[in-house]
Design a protein around this motif. Structure first.
Motif, PDB file in Angstrom:
ATOM      1  N   ASN A 149      42.609  27.996  36.215  1.00  0.00           N
ATOM      2  CA  ASN A 149      42.553  29.240  35.679  1.00  0.00           C
ATOM      3  C   ASN A 149      41.961  29.515  34.478  1.00  0.00           C
ATOM      4  O   ASN A 149      42.344  28.380  33.377  1.00  0.00           O
TER       5      ASN A 149
ATOM      6  N   ARG B 126      37.588  36.721  39.064  1.00  0.00           N
ATOM      7  CA  ARG B 126      37.731  36.985  37.518  1.00  0.00           C
ATOM      8  C   ARG B 126      38.423  35.929  36.861  1.00  0.00           C
ATOM      9  O   ARG B 126      38.000  35.863  35.607  1.00  0.00           O
ATOM     10  N   TYR B 127      39.295  35.350  37.436  1.00  0.00           N
ATOM     11  CA  TYR B 127      40.185  34.293  36.438  1.00  0.00           C
ATOM     12  C   TYR B 127      40.011  32.877  37.057  1.00  0.00           C
ATOM     13  O   TYR B 127      40.742  31.892  36.324  1.00  0.00           O
TER      14      TYR B 127
ATOM     15  N   ASN C 103      42.494  30.946  31.917  1.00  0.00           N
ATOM     16  CA  ASN C 103      43.473  31.293  30.989  1.00  0.00           C
ATOM     17  C   ASN C 103      44.425  30.032  30.598  1.00  0.00           C
ATOM     18  O   ASN C 103      45.356  30.236  29.979  1.00  0.00           O
TER      19      ASN C 103
ATOM     20  N   GLN D 141      46.508  36.891  34.888  1.00  0.00           N
ATOM     21  CA  GLN D 141      46.270  37.077  33.401  1.00  0.00           C
ATOM     22  C   GLN D 141      46.907  36.088  32.531  1.00  0.00           C
ATOM     23  O   GLN D 141      46.521  35.561  31.506  1.00  0.00           O
TER      24      GLN D 141
ATOM     25  N   ARG E 223      33.462  33.243  30.232  1.00  0.00           N
ATOM     26  CA  ARG E 223      34.131  34.751  30.024  1.00  0.00           C
ATOM     27  C   ARG E 223      33.186  36.018  30.155  1.00  0.00           C
ATOM     28  O   ARG E 223      32.161  35.952  29.526  1.00  0.00           O
TER      29      ARG E 223
END
Length: 457
Positions: A58, A227-228, A60, A166, A10
Motif C-alpha cells: 500500500n 488508488r492505494y 500509505n 487509507q 501519488r
C-alpha cells in the motif's frame, strides 16, 4: 524507505505494482524483492504482470520492507493476530506483531473484532510493522452497525474497505466469492460455514434474499484498491471446517467464482491472491492446489493449514503444519499459520511463537522439496556445525536459536559444554559422530576391500 518511492506515484488513477509491471516498469519495490529473493528483477516484473506473484505494498505503508508472494518466490508464512472483545488490547497486539516479526512472519493479519478502538489498534500495528498487514474489513463493518448483520448495507462495506486502504493496509480479505446460490450446497456438511466473514455474509443473504453485496459491488472495490495499491486476498467463505467436508460441491463452486473474480480484478491491473482450505486429508491436498491453479489462472494460493486430521485440539499447529508442508511442496505460495489454540481460544505470545516456528519449518521444507536454489544451504551449514560439535553455531543457524539453546542447556548448562563433543542424549562415550574417518584411512580401506574382492571373488 518507501517515502520517496511512492511520492512520485501519488495522484495517479492506478498505482498498483501490477499496473507498472504491465507497462514494463520495474519499480523500486520489484528491485528490492529481486534482491531479497535472489532472482532477476525482470523475472519479478514478469511474474507480477502475469498475476502469478503479488507485492502487497500500500502506498500509505511507507515503512514497509517489500516482499513477494508467488510460486517463483520462497514459500511465505502469515501470522494472525488481533484483539477480541474478551481478551487483549492495543499494546498486546503490537507486542504480538513484534514477536511474529521476530520469529519470521512474512506478513501479519490483524483480525481484531474488539478489545478497544479498532482504528487505533490497526493504525498502531501498521505504524510498527515492516511486513505487509492484511485485514478482514467485514469484521469492522459489522462493528459499525453494532453487531446487527441485517442492518449492513453495501455502503457500509465500501466505507470500511476504503478506510482500511487509507490507513495503509496492504491486502484485504474480501469474501466476494460466496453467492446466494451456493448456500444450499452446505446441507450435507458436518460443520457448515466456518469462515467468520463468510458466515456474516451468508446470514445477510439469508435474511434479505439478495446477492452478496461484495460480489455485486466488486468493481467498486477494485476502484478503491487501484488508488492505494491494495491487493485482494479473495476469501474462501466455504472452506471446509473438517476433513469430512473437504473438496465438496460448495467449496468447489465458490472456487470457480473466485477464479472469475481474479480475472475481473486483473482487467484493472489489481493484484490478487486466493485463499484456500482449511481441513483437508493428505490425499486431497495435491488436488486442491492443482484445482486452484486451474480455476484461478495460477494466481498465488494462500492456505490456512490445511489440517489433515480433526482429533488433536491443542496440537493443531502440528496437524496443520503437516498439510502446510505438503501444500507448499505442490505450489502454494503462502501458508497461514495455525497455533496450538486453534478451535480453543485466542492465542497468546507463546502460541504465536509455536505456531510460527511450526510454519517456518513447513515453508522451508517446501522450498527444499521444490529444489529452490540455495534453499538447503542453511541446512548444510547447520549439519556441518553439528558434526563439528560447534554448538553455538548450531544455535545461531536454528529457526529458534533461543529454544535450541534452552533445550541444550537444560542438562548441560556450563560454558565448557559448548565445546564438548557430545550432548546429554549419548554422553561422552556413545556419540557416533565422534568417529572421525579421514580421507587417508578411507583410501586404505578401499584398497583393502578391492584386494579382498579379488581374493575371494
Amino acid at each position: 524507505m518507501r517515502t520517496e518511492w511512492v511520492a512520485k506515484r501519488r495522484g495517479q488513477s492506478n498505482v498498483s505494482q501490477m499496473h507498472y509491471a504491465r507497462q514494463g516498469v520495474i519499480t523500486e519495490e520489484m528491485h528490492y524483492v529481486a534482491q531479497r529473493e535472489n532472482l532477476p528483477a525482470d523475472l519479478i516484473r514478469e511474474e507480477v504482470a502475469r498475476g502469478r506473484m503479488i507485492i502487497p505494498a500500500n502506498i500509505n505503508h511507507t515503512n514497509l520492507e517489500p516482499m513477494a508472494i508467488g510460486i517463483a518466490s520462497k514459500c511465505k508464512v502469515n501470522a494472525n493476530i488481533g484483539a477480541s472483545p474478551n481478551s487483549s488490547n492495543l499494546q498486546e497486539e503490537v507486542d504480538k506483531l513484534n514477536l511474529a516479526v521476530k520469529y519470521g512472519a512474512d506478513t501479519v493479519m490483524d483480525l481484531s473484532t474488539g478489545g478497544g478502538n479498532l482504528d487505533e489498534i490497526r493504525t498502531a500495528i501498521i505504524k510498527a510493522s515492516p511486513v505487509p498487514i492484511g485485514t478482514v474489513p467485514v469484521y469492522q463493518a459489522l462493528e459499525s452497525v453494532h453487531g446487527t448483520i441485517e442492518n449492513l448495507t453495501a455502503d457500509d462495506f465500501l466505507h470500511i474497505i476504503e478506510k482500511h486502504a487509507q490507513q495503509g493496509v496492504d491486502y484485504q480479505t474480501i469474501h466476494a466469492g460466496i453467492l446466494i446460490e451456493h448456500l444450499p450446497l452446505v446441507r450435507s456438511r458436518i460443520t457448515g460455514i466456518v469462515s467468520r466473514g463468510g458466515g456474516i455474509l451468508a446470514r445477510w443473504m439469508l435474511h434479505h434474499h439478495k446477492q452478496n453485496p461484495l460480489y455485486t459491488h466488486f468493481q467498486d472495490i477494485i476502484e478503491i484498491f487501484k488508488r492505494y495499491d491494495v491487493s485482494f486476498s479473495l476469501g474462501d467463505s466455504l472452506r471446509p471446517g473438517c476433513t469430512h467436508d473437504a473438496s465438496d460441491e460448495a467449496q468447489l463452486a465458490e472456487l470457480k467464482t473466485l477464479g472469475q473474480l481474479t480475472r475481473k480484478a486483473w482487467e484493472d491491473d489489481v493484484q490478487v491472491m486466493v485463499e484456500g482450505p482449511g481441513h483437508v486429508p493428505m490425499d486431497q491436498i495435491e488436488f486442491n492446489v492443482r484445482k486452484q491453479m486451474e480455476e484461478c489462472s495460477e494466481a498465488p494460493f494462500y492456505v490456512l493449514g490445511p489440517l489433515v486430521t480433526d482429533i488433536a485440539p491443542g496440537y493443531d499447529h502440528i496437524t496443520s503444519a503437516i498439510g502446510a508442508a505438503m501444500a507448499g511442496w505442490y505450489g502454494t505460495a503462502m501458508l497461514c499459520y495455525v497455533t496450538p489454540k486453534e478451535h480453543l481460544g485466542l492465542p497468546n505470545a507463546e502460541d504465536v511463537r509455536n505456531g510460527l516456528i511450526a510454519y517456518k519449518i513447513a515453508a522451508h521444507a517446501a522450498d527444499i522439496a521444490r529444489h529452490r536454489p540455495g534453499a538447503r544451504d542453511r541446512d548444510d551449514e547447520l549439519s556441518k556445525a553439528r558434526y563439528n560439535f560447534d554448538w553455538n553455531r548450531q544455535f545461531e543457524l536454528s529457526l529458534d536459536p533461543e529454544r535450541a539453546k534452552e533445550y541444550h542447556d537444560e542438562t548441560l548448562p556450563a560454558d565448557i559444554y559448548k565445546t564438548a563433543e557430545f550432548c546429554s542424549m549419548c554422553g561422552p562415550k556413545f556419540c557416533p559422530m565422534q568417529t572421525k574417518v579421514d580421507a587417508d584411512a578411507l583410501t586404505e580401506l578401499e584398497k583393502f576391500l578391492a584386494k579382498e574382492a579379488v581374493t575371494h571373488g
